[in-house]
Design a protein around this motif. Structure first.
Motif: not given
Length: 216
Positions: A123-134, A141-152
């Motif tokens: 997984h990467t920090s590129d939010i455009d590569r994610y999609s989420a459904i509830i 229902q679609a969920a919005r991915v607001l951010s993706a942050t790598p943590i060492p």
């Protein structure tokens, strides 16, 4: 050079290329003072960390390693506004493939915010590569991915996971923030389906109905 000599050299080269890696692994294992004697059978694990991706029999218990649990708790407090980690009984809220962990939920009358850790280094920090459904019953229902942050991942946590059976811990995890309209969970159980790389990786986390979650 005679033909027989050349053939023998080729054979020896192929043989060494096949056997040498295994010999190196055995040599390193023998040098490890914590490893059992070579003549003893391999240790059969009865427990695995909850995010270990390898398949395991039903009798293998999934557990939260101490340092790992402390690290996740610290990340969650820092990044999810002080929220405690969500649990179901004594188990974290993880996906069927052990890749995704929902650590916290915050909500008001109109919006639910989900905080998620992706344990797979793919997984990467590129939010455009994610999609989420509830998924809630027949409703999707679609969920919005607001951010993706790598943590060492700290070296001590990585070592703890390796010692407890995680074959190749990630160098970093990805912290995801998602939002969906409405309140979760409701009277019925729901599920988060998180897709990565256009559906190439799909992880599903079961979210129990109200009263099925506790906070650690």
């Amino acid at each position: 050079m005679r033909r027989e000599t050349r053939a023998n050299l080729i054979f020896l080269t192929i043989l060494l290329s096949v056997t040498l890696p295994g010999a190196v692994v055995l040599f390193k294992k023998k040098l490890d003072p914590s490893s059992p004697p070579m003549f003893m059978p391999d240790f059969v694990r009865r427990r695995l960390p909850y995010m270990a991706s390898q398949q395991s029999p039903g009798q293998v218990v999934r557990f939260v390693p101490e340092l790992t649990g402390q690290w996740v708790t610290e990340i969650n407090r820092e990044r999810a506004g002080g929220s405690p980690v969500l649990m179901v009984g004594r188990q974290p809220l993880v996906s069927d493939d052990h890749i995704i962990q929902v650590t916290a939920m915050q909500q008001n009358e109109t919006i639910t915010t989900l905080y998620v850790i992706a344990w797979d280094e793919a997984h990467t920090s590129d939010i455009d590569r994610y999609s989420a459904i509830i998924v809630n019953g027949s409703k999707r229902q679609a969920a919005r991915v607001l951010s993706a942050t790598p943590i060492p991942m700290p070296a001590a946590v990585k070592r703890e996971l390796m010692d407890n059976g995680v074959i190749q811990p990630a160098n970093a995890v990805t912290w995801l923030t998602l939002q969906v309209g409405g309140k979760l969970p409701g009277a019925d159980p729901a599920a988060l389906e998180l897709s990565y790389r256009s559906g190439e990786i799909v992880s599903r986390v079961q979210i129990p109905a109200t009263g099925g979650l506790n906070e650690n």
